[in-house]
Design an enzyme around this catalytic site. Structure first.
Site, PDB file in Angstrom:
ATOM      1  N   HIS A  68       0.776  -1.391   0.090  1.00 20.45           N
ATOM      2  CA  HIS A  68      -0.002  -0.091   0.048  1.00 20.45           C
ATOM      3  C   HIS A  68       0.873   1.224   0.052  1.00 20.45           C
ATOM      4  O   HIS A  68       1.885   1.288   0.852  1.00 20.45           O
ATOM      5  CB  HIS A  68      -1.010  -0.080   1.386  1.00 20.45           C
ATOM      6  N   ASP A  72     -15.105   3.511   6.498  1.00 19.50           N
ATOM      7  CA  ASP A  72     -13.874   4.509   6.114  1.00 19.50           C
ATOM      8  C   ASP A  72     -14.656   5.616   5.085  1.00 19.50           C
ATOM      9  O   ASP A  72     -14.019   6.699   5.201  1.00 19.50           O
ATOM     10  CB  ASP A  72     -12.815   3.703   5.706  1.00 19.50           C
ATOM     11  N   ARG A 109     -13.915  13.843   6.878  1.00 16.23           N
ATOM     12  CA  ARG A 109     -12.570  14.362   7.109  1.00 16.23           C
ATOM     13  C   ARG A 109     -12.028  15.288   6.017  1.00 16.23           C
ATOM     14  O   ARG A 109     -11.590  16.257   6.364  1.00 16.23           O
ATOM     15  CB  ARG A 109     -11.645  13.222   7.384  1.00 16.23           C
ATOM     16  N   SER A 115      -7.739   4.259   9.028  1.00 14.26           N
ATOM     17  CA  SER A 115      -8.291   4.280   7.552  1.00 14.26           C
ATOM     18  C   SER A 115      -7.433   3.174   6.623  1.00 14.26           C
ATOM     19  O   SER A 115      -8.080   2.414   6.101  1.00 14.26           O
ATOM     20  CB  SER A 115      -8.135   5.595   7.174  1.00 14.26           C
ATOM     21  N   LYS A 138      -8.552  -1.051   5.993  1.00 10.94           N
ATOM     22  CA  LYS A 138      -8.937  -1.676   4.367  1.00 10.94           C
ATOM     23  C   LYS A 138      -7.800  -2.581   4.248  1.00 10.94           C
ATOM     24  O   LYS A 138      -8.114  -3.424   3.611  1.00 10.94           O
ATOM     25  CB  LYS A 138      -8.709  -0.407   3.361  1.00 10.94           C
TER      26      LYS A 138
HETATM   27  N1  URA Z   1      -5.032   7.117   2.644  1.00  6.56           N
HETATM   28  C1  URA Z   1      -6.046   6.392   3.177  1.00  6.56           C
HETATM   29  O1  URA Z   1      -6.557   5.461   2.885  1.00  6.56           O
HETATM   30  N2  URA Z   1      -6.770   7.087   4.255  1.00  6.56           N
HETATM   31  C2  URA Z   1      -6.258   8.114   4.678  1.00  6.56           C
HETATM   32  O2  URA Z   1      -6.496   8.615   5.794  1.00  6.56           O
HETATM   33  C3  URA Z   1      -5.091   8.864   4.180  1.00  6.56           C
HETATM   34  C4  URA Z   1      -4.487   7.990   3.068  1.00  6.56           C
END
Ligand code: URA
Length: 441
Positions: A82, A161, A168, A183, A187
């Site tokens: 990621h 999220d 946010r 967050s 995922k």
């Molecule tokens: N990427 C994400 O998936 N979430 C965040 O809060 C910031 C970057």
């Protein structure tokens, strides 16, 4: 329990219990807690942070708000990667086939881009015919037979999220470490892989502006991973300069193929090899040096490029664009060259602004429903540290709307600062963080 009391407790910087966090997050998902109360809570977290325990509970609540992928129909260890988001960051397209060519499975779900950073799914969709919305069974099948598959993130993965991130985004609370960590990790854990390599970007085009902050964020994410039995390593990589020279969807696919063909920019190749080596290492393929050697050999032997083509074919993509090393020549009619107004060294590039220039050209979305121009973007001829003379070509813009060139040029030029002195070299991979070690490079 009352939402008001939980907000007040967080505002006063007292530690919340697991029950309180669960009550608040679940209440918000069930529409029993209003947006304005969640906004106040997020701002309290923004200012006061969260303890590791609070952050783990928050991640757990988010994780269980939707489907958690069971990848057991795929044989063997599955690795994922990621990136926290950057400009020109197309490493997923490169490391996925490298790792698969070395015998480790990559079953990866990716997202679309918003704002100045691009999303892997958009890049893949620039390949004619490429299908990223595939069924679970087809996804498992492709990973079992080819070794890798890149699909679009399921709508039911961590719905909490999506709801919280949207809030946010409009309440200036995106840049909070516990909120970013929970967050991302909710995922990643929901995506089901056994091992995860995090590419935490640092610099002007990234959420984390300093190496220290990037290290702190990495440590939180690694410790969340441990709680959920995931092996996690983080590399801190530079985002003060766009990665590689291409920014924009089909341009980035072309550049990724160039790296897989053994060509392409050195910075992009080096970061990709490092990420791939760490993914192989986590999956138990050997020492980190051996894994780096495997990754390099996969490129040099052509096996990684073959694997990429196999994956694209399995997902319905047409290989003709991918096989064209001279792809940029096909875009000639939409081309616009940007000439330097100055002499000297490029001292600094504001990566975020460069990403915005590409977005103006049509390479990205400002709003969720904007349509992407897949061939739009920028090829950088010069980057930080390069010597430039007046009227030399700094970059080439591509767009199907020629009227966008002027606005994009203005922002692009604002992003580049010249100096008579060459800037100090900044290492591309700045640190590596594991569960019990921090190596600074
Ligand atoms: N990427 C994400 O998936 N979430 C965040 O809060 C910031 C970057």
């Amino acid at each position: 329990m009352r939402a008001y009391d939980i907000i007040e407790k967080k505002r006063n910087n007292d530690e919340l219990t697991s029950e309180e966090i669960k009550f608040f997050i679940n209440g918000y998902i069930d529409n029993e807690i209003a947006d304005y109360q969640m906004s106040a809570f997020l701002m309290a977290v923004y200012f006061n942070g969260m303890t590791d325990e609070e952050c783990k509970t928050l991640t757990e609540c988010m994780l269980h708000s939707g489907e958690v992928m069971d990848l057991s129909p795929i044989k063997g260890i599955k690795v994922d990667k990621h990136s926290t988001g950057g400009v020109g960051d197309k490493t997923t397209l490169i490391v996925t086939p490298i790792v698969a060519a070395c015998g480790t499975k990559v079953a990866k779900m990716s997202g679309r881009g918003l704002g100045h950073t691009g999303g892997t799914v958009d890049k893949l969709c620039s390949i004619p015919g490429m299908n990223v919305e595939i069924s679970r069974n087809r996804f498992f099948d492709i990973v079992n037979t080819v070794g890798c598959c890149l699909m679009s993130q399921s709508g039911n993965l961590v719905p909490a999220d999506k709801k919280i991130y949207a809030l946010r985004d409009v309440t200036a609370t995106v840049e909070s470490m516990p909120l970013i960590a929970s967050s991302i990790m909710s995922k990643k854990i929901a995506s089901g892989a056994d091992c995860i390599v995090l590419d935490v970007k640092v610099g002007s085009g990234a959420f984390m502006k300093t190496k220290e902050d990037a290290i702190s964020l990495s440590k939180i994410m690694i410790s969340i991973g441990k709680k959920f039995n995931k092996k996690v390593i983080a590399l801190i990589t530079d985002m003060d300069i766009p990665l590689g020279n291409a920014i924009g969807n089909s341009l980035e696919v072309w550049e990724s193929c160039e790296v897989l063909r053994g060509r392409g920019p050195k910075d992009l190749r080096d970061v990709s090899i490092s990420l791939a080596a760490n993914m192989l290492y986590l999956s138990g393929k050997g020492t980190i040096d051996e894994c780096e050697h495997f990754a390099r050999s996969a490129i040099d032997s052509g096996k990684a490029f073959e694997k990429f083509k196999e994956m694209v074919s399995a997902q319905g993509g047409n290989l003709s664009l991918i096989e064209k090393s001279d792809y940029l020549d096909c875009l000639e009619e939409h081309k616009f060259e940007i000439y330097s107004d100055d002499d000297g060294y490029i001292f600094k590039m504001d990566t975020e602004k460069i990403g915005k220039a590409a977005m103006i050209l049509g390479a990205g979305r400002e709003k969720k429903d904007d349509i992407i121009d897949y061939n739009a973007g920028i090829i950088l001829n010069k980057k930080t540290g390069d010597k430039v003379t007046k009227d030399e070509v700094l970059a080439v813009f591509y767009s199907s709307s020629k009227e966008k060139f002027v606005e994009a040029e203005k922002i692009f030029k604002e992003a580049i600062k010249f100096d008579k002195n060459k800037p100090e070299y900044v290492s591309l991979i700045q640190a590596k963080i594991t569960l019990d070690d921090v190596q600074i490079f």
